[in-house]
Enzyme design. Structure first.
Site, mmCIF file in Angstrom:
data_model
loop_
_atom_site.group_PDB
_atom_site.id
_atom_site.type_symbol
_atom_site.label_atom_id
_atom_site.label_comp_id
_atom_site.label_asym_id
_atom_site.label_seq_id
_atom_site.Cartn_x
_atom_site.Cartn_y
_atom_site.Cartn_z
ATOM 1 N N GLU A 29 0.829 -1.205 0.000
ATOM 2 C CA GLU A 29 0.000 0.000 0.000
ATOM 3 C C GLU A 29 0.868 1.261 0.000
ATOM 4 O OE1 GLU A 29 -2.454 -0.458 3.433
ATOM 5 O OE2 GLU A 29 -3.130 -2.440 2.811
ATOM 6 N N GLU A 60 -4.495 -6.623 2.717
ATOM 7 C CA GLU A 60 -3.311 -7.356 3.161
ATOM 8 C C GLU A 60 -3.374 -8.818 2.725
ATOM 9 O OE1 GLU A 60 -3.448 -3.636 4.926
ATOM 10 O OE2 GLU A 60 -4.976 -5.189 5.131
ATOM 11 N N GLN A 82 1.620 -2.069 5.853
ATOM 12 C CA GLN A 82 1.867 -0.699 6.308
ATOM 13 C C GLN A 82 2.124 -0.582 7.804
ATOM 14 O OE1 GLN A 82 -1.132 2.653 5.659
ATOM 15 N NE2 GLN A 82 0.124 2.710 3.808
ATOM 16 N N ALA A 84 2.267 -3.443 11.368
ATOM 17 C CA ALA A 84 2.132 -4.843 11.769
ATOM 18 C C ALA A 84 0.714 -5.162 12.221
ATOM 19 C CB ALA A 84 3.129 -5.163 12.882
ATOM 20 N N ASP A 85 0.019 -4.164 12.750
ATOM 21 C CA ASP A 85 -1.354 -4.344 13.210
ATOM 22 C C ASP A 85 -2.309 -4.719 12.073
ATOM 23 O OD1 ASP A 85 0.261 -2.116 14.368
ATOM 24 O OD2 ASP A 85 -1.203 -2.228 15.983
ATOM 25 N N TYR A 86 -1.909 -4.448 10.831
ATOM 26 C CA TYR A 86 -2.785 -4.698 9.690
ATOM 27 C C TYR A 86 -2.627 -6.109 9.110
ATOM 28 C CZ TYR A 86 -3.148 0.453 9.395
ATOM 29 O OH TYR A 86 -3.347 1.777 9.643
ATOM 30 N N PRO A 89 -5.617 -9.908 8.556
ATOM 31 C CA PRO A 89 -6.358 -10.500 7.441
ATOM 32 C C PRO A 89 -5.502 -11.425 6.569
ATOM 33 C CG PRO A 89 -6.881 -8.173 7.638
ATOM 34 C CD PRO A 89 -5.724 -8.434 8.553
ATOM 35 N N HIS A 129 -2.034 0.726 15.576
ATOM 36 C CA HIS A 129 -0.805 1.120 14.886
ATOM 37 C C HIS A 129 0.431 0.902 15.746
ATOM 38 C CE1 HIS A 129 -4.011 3.477 12.947
ATOM 39 N NE2 HIS A 129 -3.268 3.437 11.859
#
Length: 337
Positions: A29, A60, A82, A84-86, A89, A129
């Site tokens: 992204e 993701e 973008q 690590a929290d993302y 999925p 985040h």
């Protein structure tokens, strides 16, 4: 030797790898024209074109799934999630597919891919985040997990990760992006002031995965740390005056158990420090390994200094982090035990 931030070192690693091997592709992204939210990929699309460095949809699962297919086909994707929290999925693609493809295919396919992710707190980004999810990946056979603490290692470890035949989770502590963190502060007071930028050689070099580094020699107690916590450990040792040996793990999986065991057998004491939560954090595995291999040399219980067992506290971010005061208290208690 050039002095660079971790962001510049990471960008340099991708640049060197892309120049050396046409099969290396970078995507995620906003990593193309924009250069990434932290500017780690800035200029790569302009240099290598839109087929080698390009933007991906906000998916993701799609990013990692596409990278998996590319890797099985023969490319070497280095993708950015973008934050690590993302990554959640995409977790099924990582665990059920990327980590297992070598074994499921009996070696017919490999998965030479890198998933780069900014990790940890320090930007007041709140619960979505700021997480440190390394333990979710060290539990998975077939993955390699890397956490650099300085620009020199960040470049060398990333090049080694891109060249590795298996999937690598590359976690980048965002508090270290713009310069090594001043571990003496429990608050964000001029956080990049103490330590200079890292010396990073030009051109290609690699730092072996699975090899820890002794960041500080000592005889009284071993501190096991990685990422930002290496600087906090250094600050705690300096402030307490305790002769602590600090091991920067650098790679969590595979782990340099030999370096850990040699140090703890020498000092007889061990303190484990990480930013993630205490329960089921990677420090629990470290403590178990130290107890298993160094039981008869231990002179005190193994201590762990970690984040809290709570959802990530936005307003109390700098209380949540293990700071030199908390690490120093653990060091004193370990020496007195």
């Amino acid at each position: 030797m050039p002095r660079k931030t971790m962001i510049e070192a990471i960008r340099d690693a991708m640049d060197v790898s892309m120049g050396k091997d046409d099969n290396v592709v970078v995507f995620g992204e906003d990593v193309g024209y924009f250069g990434g939210v932290f500017r780690c990929t800035q200029g790569l699309q302009q240099k290598y074109g839109v087929t080698r460095c390009f933007d991906a949809p906000i998916s993701e699962l799609g990013i990692v799934g596409a990278a998996l297919g590319m890797a099985a086909y023969g490319l070497r994707p280095c993708v950015e999630v973008q934050f690590a929290d993302y990554v959640y999925p995409a977790y099924d693609q990582i665990v059920s597919e990327a980590a297992r493809i070598r074994y499921r295919s009996n070696g017919e396919f490999t998965c030479p891919m890198v998933i780069r992710m900014p990790t940890g707190g320090g930007i007041f980004g709140g619960q979505t985040h700021s997480q440190s999810p390394e333990a979710l990946f060290t539990h998975v056979s077939g993955l390699k997990v890397v956490v650099p603490s300085n620009p020199h290692d960040a470049k060398g470890l990333l090049i080694a990760s891109i060249e590795d035949p298996d999937p690598v989770i590359f976690l980048e502590p965002k508090r270290l992006y713009n310069g090594p963190f001043d571990g003496h502060h429990d608050r964000p007071v001029t956080p990049w002031s103490k330590h200079p930028l890292g010396e990073v050689p030009d051109g290609h070099y690699s730092t072996p995965l699975g090899k820890a580094e002794i960041r500080r020699q000592g005889a009284d107690v071993t501190i096991l740390a990685y990422g930002t916590m290496v600087y906090v450990a250094e600050a705690a040792a300096e402030e307490t005056g305790i002769d602590a040996e600090i091991i920067d793990l650098r790679t969590l999986l595979p782990l340099d158990l030999d370096a850990i065991v040699a140090s703890v057998r020498k000092t007889g004491r061990c303190v484990v420090v990480h930013e993630a939560t205490l329960t089921s954090g990677f420090g629990a595995e470290l403590a178990a390994l130290v107890q298993q291999h160094c039981f008869y040399e231990l002179e005190a219980p193994i201590a762990r200094v970690t984040g809290w067992d709570t959802p990530y506290p936005h307003a109390q971010e700098w209380d949540y982090f293990p700071g030199p005061a908390r690490v120093g208290q653990a060091l004193r208690e370990t020496m007195e035990a």
